[in-house]
Design an enzyme around this catalytic site. Structure first.
Site, PDB file in Angstrom:
ATOM      1  N   GLY A  10      -4.154   1.726  -6.806  1.00  0.00           N
ATOM      2  CA  GLY A  10      -4.626   0.524  -6.242  1.00  0.00           C
ATOM      3  C   GLY A  10      -6.392   0.820  -6.416  1.00  0.00           C
ATOM      4  CD  GLN A  11      -9.345  -3.801  -4.858  1.00  0.00           C
ATOM      5  OE1 GLN A  11     -10.582  -4.085  -5.235  1.00  0.00           O
ATOM      6  NE2 GLN A  11      -8.850  -4.847  -3.870  1.00  0.00           N
ATOM      7  CG  LEU A  12      -9.583   3.110  -0.674  1.00  0.00           C
ATOM      8  CD1 LEU A  12     -10.939   3.248  -0.987  1.00  0.00           C
ATOM      9  CD2 LEU A  12      -9.286   2.778   0.814  1.00  0.00           C
ATOM     10  CE1 TYR A  62       5.012  -7.303  -0.665  1.00  0.00           C
ATOM     11  CE2 TYR A  62       3.097  -8.424   0.398  1.00  0.00           C
ATOM     12  CZ  TYR A  62       4.425  -8.443  -0.480  1.00  0.00           C
ATOM     13  OH  TYR A  62       4.775  -9.859  -0.725  1.00  0.00           O
ATOM     14  CB  THR A  63      -2.777  -5.661  -0.869  1.00  0.00           C
ATOM     15  OG1 THR A  63      -2.573  -5.555  -2.156  1.00  0.00           O
ATOM     16  CG2 THR A  63      -2.994  -4.316  -0.278  1.00  0.00           C
ATOM     17  CE1 TYR A 126      -2.393  -6.613   3.698  1.00  0.00           C
ATOM     18  CE2 TYR A 126      -3.942  -7.926   4.856  1.00  0.00           C
ATOM     19  CZ  TYR A 126      -3.620  -6.723   4.219  1.00  0.00           C
ATOM     20  OH  TYR A 126      -4.484  -5.694   3.774  1.00  0.00           O
ATOM     21  CE  LYS A 130      -2.943  -2.613   6.241  1.00  0.00           C
ATOM     22  NZ  LYS A 130      -2.853  -1.602   5.329  1.00  0.00           N
ATOM     23  CD1 TRP A 152     -12.874 -10.337   3.752  1.00  0.00           C
ATOM     24  CD2 TRP A 152     -14.616 -11.349   2.697  1.00  0.00           C
ATOM     25  NE1 TRP A 152     -13.027 -11.702   4.309  1.00  0.00           N
ATOM     26  CE2 TRP A 152     -14.038 -12.346   3.803  1.00  0.00           C
ATOM     27  CE3 TRP A 152     -15.536 -12.061   2.354  1.00  0.00           C
ATOM     28  CZ2 TRP A 152     -14.714 -13.379   4.155  1.00  0.00           C
ATOM     29  CZ3 TRP A 152     -16.450 -13.063   2.449  1.00  0.00           C
ATOM     30  CH2 TRP A 152     -15.675 -13.993   3.587  1.00  0.00           C
TER      31      TRP A 152
HETATM   32  N1  LIG Z   1      -7.839  -5.969  -0.733  1.00  0.00           N
HETATM   33  C1  LIG Z   1      -8.477  -6.103   0.419  1.00  0.00           C
HETATM   34  O1  LIG Z   1      -9.046  -7.289   0.239  1.00  0.00           O
HETATM   35  C2  LIG Z   1      -8.305  -5.577   1.418  1.00  0.00           C
HETATM   36  C3  LIG Z   1      -8.881  -5.792   2.642  1.00  0.00           C
HETATM   37  C4  LIG Z   1      -8.885  -5.380   3.910  1.00  0.00           C
HETATM   38  C5  LIG Z   1      -8.211  -4.020   4.088  1.00  0.00           C
HETATM   39  N2  LIG Z   1      -7.311  -3.666   2.918  1.00  0.00           N
HETATM   40  C6  LIG Z   1      -6.577  -2.264   3.058  1.00  0.00           C
HETATM   41  O2  LIG Z   1      -7.215  -1.382   2.064  1.00  0.00           O
HETATM   42  C7  LIG Z   1      -6.098  -0.545   1.839  1.00  0.00           C
HETATM   43  C8  LIG Z   1      -6.288  -0.347   0.313  1.00  0.00           C
HETATM   44  O3  LIG Z   1      -6.051  -1.707  -0.383  1.00  0.00           O
HETATM   45  P1  LIG Z   1      -6.111  -2.018  -1.919  1.00  0.00           P
HETATM   46  O4  LIG Z   1      -7.046  -3.065  -2.109  1.00  0.00           O
HETATM   47  O5  LIG Z   1      -6.938  -0.869  -2.710  1.00  0.00           O
HETATM   48  O6  LIG Z   1      -4.711  -1.986  -2.102  1.00  0.00           O
HETATM   49  P2  LIG Z   1      -3.964  -2.378  -3.726  1.00  0.00           P
HETATM   50  O7  LIG Z   1      -4.979  -2.295  -4.803  1.00  0.00           O
HETATM   51  O8  LIG Z   1      -3.042  -3.510  -3.408  1.00  0.00           O
HETATM   52  O9  LIG Z   1      -3.249  -0.582  -3.676  1.00  0.00           O
HETATM   53  C9  LIG Z   1      -2.157  -0.477  -3.090  1.00  0.00           C
HETATM   54  C10 LIG Z   1      -1.427   0.395  -3.911  1.00  0.00           C
HETATM   55  O10 LIG Z   1      -0.322   0.996  -2.980  1.00  0.00           O
HETATM   56  C11 LIG Z   1       0.885   0.958  -3.791  1.00  0.00           C
HETATM   57  N3  LIG Z   1       2.065   0.870  -3.003  1.00  0.00           N
HETATM   58  C12 LIG Z   1       2.938  -0.156  -2.526  1.00  0.00           C
HETATM   59  N4  LIG Z   1       3.826   0.379  -1.952  1.00  0.00           N
HETATM   60  C13 LIG Z   1       4.163   1.598  -2.153  1.00  0.00           C
HETATM   61  C14 LIG Z   1       4.938   2.732  -1.496  1.00  0.00           C
HETATM   62  N5  LIG Z   1       5.980   2.340  -1.101  1.00  0.00           N
HETATM   63  N6  LIG Z   1       4.310   3.946  -1.736  1.00  0.00           N
HETATM   64  C15 LIG Z   1       3.424   4.259  -2.335  1.00  0.00           C
HETATM   65  N7  LIG Z   1       2.452   3.308  -2.874  1.00  0.00           N
HETATM   66  C16 LIG Z   1       2.896   2.112  -2.715  1.00  0.00           C
HETATM   67  C17 LIG Z   1       0.693  -0.400  -4.884  1.00  0.00           C
HETATM   68  O11 LIG Z   1       1.552  -0.400  -5.840  1.00  0.00           O
HETATM   69  P3  LIG Z   1       2.271  -1.609  -6.603  1.00  0.00           P
HETATM   70  O12 LIG Z   1       0.727  -2.502  -6.689  1.00  0.00           O
HETATM   71  O13 LIG Z   1       2.727  -1.220  -7.680  1.00  0.00           O
HETATM   72  O14 LIG Z   1       3.001  -2.066  -5.516  1.00  0.00           O
HETATM   73  C18 LIG Z   1      -0.793  -0.421  -5.033  1.00  0.00           C
HETATM   74  O15 LIG Z   1      -0.964   0.559  -6.241  1.00  0.00           O
HETATM   75  C19 LIG Z   1      -4.980  -1.172   2.024  1.00  0.00           C
HETATM   76  O16 LIG Z   1      -4.307  -0.585   3.244  1.00  0.00           O
HETATM   77  C20 LIG Z   1      -5.163  -2.627   2.590  1.00  0.00           C
HETATM   78  O17 LIG Z   1      -4.394  -3.156   3.347  1.00  0.00           O
HETATM   79  C21 LIG Z   1      -7.453  -4.400   1.648  1.00  0.00           C
END
Ligand SMILES: NC(=O)c1ccc[n+]([C@@H]2O[C@H](COP(=O)([O-])OP(=O)(O)OC[C@H]3O[C@@H](n4cnc5c(N)ncnc54)[C@H](OP(=O)(O)O)[C@@H]3O)[C@@H](O)[C@H]2O)c1
Length: 284
Positions: A10-12, A62-63, A126, A130, A152
């Site tokens: 994922g991004q982070l 799950y985002t 969502y 969370k 964001w």
């Molecule tokens: N994106 C935002 O704007 C945002 C804002 C505030 C907070 N956050 C939080 O920041 C954190 C990082 O976000 P991000 O944007 O980096 O998320 P992301 O890019 O969606 O990455 C999440 C990763 O987790 C994987 N994943 C899903 N189910 C899984 C499982 N059962 N076991 C292992 N890996 C699994 C996903 O794989 P698949 O894609 O293949 O399902 C994806 O690679 C998350 O906790 C999110 O809730 C995000």
């Protein structure tokens, strides 16, 4: 120190992996959902024990905010039940856990930045999933562990607002963007760097919640305008109200996070959102 990164595609997760080489004392074990599915408690526990993990950074989630309205069970499994698994493992084996949560646990009715202690009241599925994850961790209360709420999030990796705007700017002469939702964009690289810097300093008897976002505030319209300006695209950005842009999931009108606690506790300097955005776009 052995650090397990979950959700590393994922991004982070990718930003953490990229920065890992700057921290020779931290040995990163980067896992995606195929190499380590955090839904499986036994598998996760075995992985942690076999690799003598000292710290888990949970980037798995799950985002898809809109889809979560229809797939709440799936969202809750990853954002709540799997987080509970990690909390149990951290508690049982005295491992540090850093879990990432979201500004969407708040309802957006505030007009001043949200503190860690402010009441939560998510407005979409969502956000509920969370918050369920946060509550499960608070109940288990592993030592030396933290929840970092961010907002964001964007990076050069994965799907995010910055990449969507850059793509649209090449296809359209003008776009409309919501101007009445206020928050702070957060460059995943800045958050990743902070996580790697503070890992050795985490020392708490109780699970702690922190807020991390880039400094400053903007609307999605301001954010899109800055993306066009920095990338020197001629695509015109026009402001619209949320009422003119219907989405399945309701978003908070205001979700600015007060970052004083994490700044003061770990003596951090947090970059301004526009500087961070410039770095992301110009280096990409
Ligand atoms: N994106 C935002 O704007 C945002 C804002 C505030 C907070 N956050 C939080 O920041 C954190 C990082 O976000 P991000 O944007 O980096 O998320 P992301 O890019 O969606 O990455 C999440 C990763 O987790 C994987 N994943 C899903 N189910 C899984 C499982 N059962 N076991 C292992 N890996 C699994 C996903 O794989 P698949 O894609 O293949 O399902 C994806 O690679 C998350 O906790 C999110 O809730 C995000």
């Amino acid at each position: 120190m052995n650090i397990l990164i979950t959700g590393s595609k994922g991004q982070l997760g990718l930003e953490l992996e990229n920065l890992g080489h700057q921290f020779p004392d931290l040995n990163l074990f980067c896992t995606d959902k195929f190499s380590l599915n955090i839904l499986n408690l036994e598998e996760a526990e075995q992985y942690v024990l076999k690799n003598k993990i000292d710290v888990v950074v949970n980037c798995a989630a799950y985002t898809d905010v809109n889809k979560a309205e229809e797939e709440f069970k799936m969202a809750d499994e990853v954002n709540h039940l799997a987080v509970r698994n990690l909390g149990l493992i951290a508690k049982r084996h005295n491992i540090k856990l850093i879990h990432i949560s979201t500004d969407y646990v708040f309802d957006g009715n505030s007009s001043i930045p949200y503190k860690e202690t402010d009441a939560t009241n998510p407005q979409n599925a969502y956000g509920v999933s969370k918050l369920n994850g946060e509550k499960a961790l608070l109940e288990i209360n592993p030592k030396n562990s933290m929840i970092i709420r961010t907002s964001w999030l964007y990076s050069e990796f994965g799907n995010n607002f910055v990449k969507s705007m850059l793509k649209l700017s090449k296809e359209k002469e003008s776009i409309t963007v919501v101007s009445d939702q206020i928050g702070s964009p957060t460059y995943a690289k800045d958050l990743a760097l902070t996580i790697l810097q503070i890992i050795p300093e985490i020392n708490s008897d109780d699970l702690q919640i922190y807020h991390y976002a880039n400094k400053g505030q903007c609307s999605w319209f301001d954010f899109a305008s800055a993306i066009m300006k920095i990338s020197q695209q001629n695509c015109e950005v026009l402001p619209i109200p949320s009422s003119a842009f219907k989405t399945k999931a309701k978003r908070p009108k205001y979700s600015l996070l007060n970052t004083d606690k994490i700044q003061h506790t770990f003596n951090l300097e947090i970059p301004n959102w526009e500087d961070a955005l410039r770095e992301c776009i110009l280096k990409g």
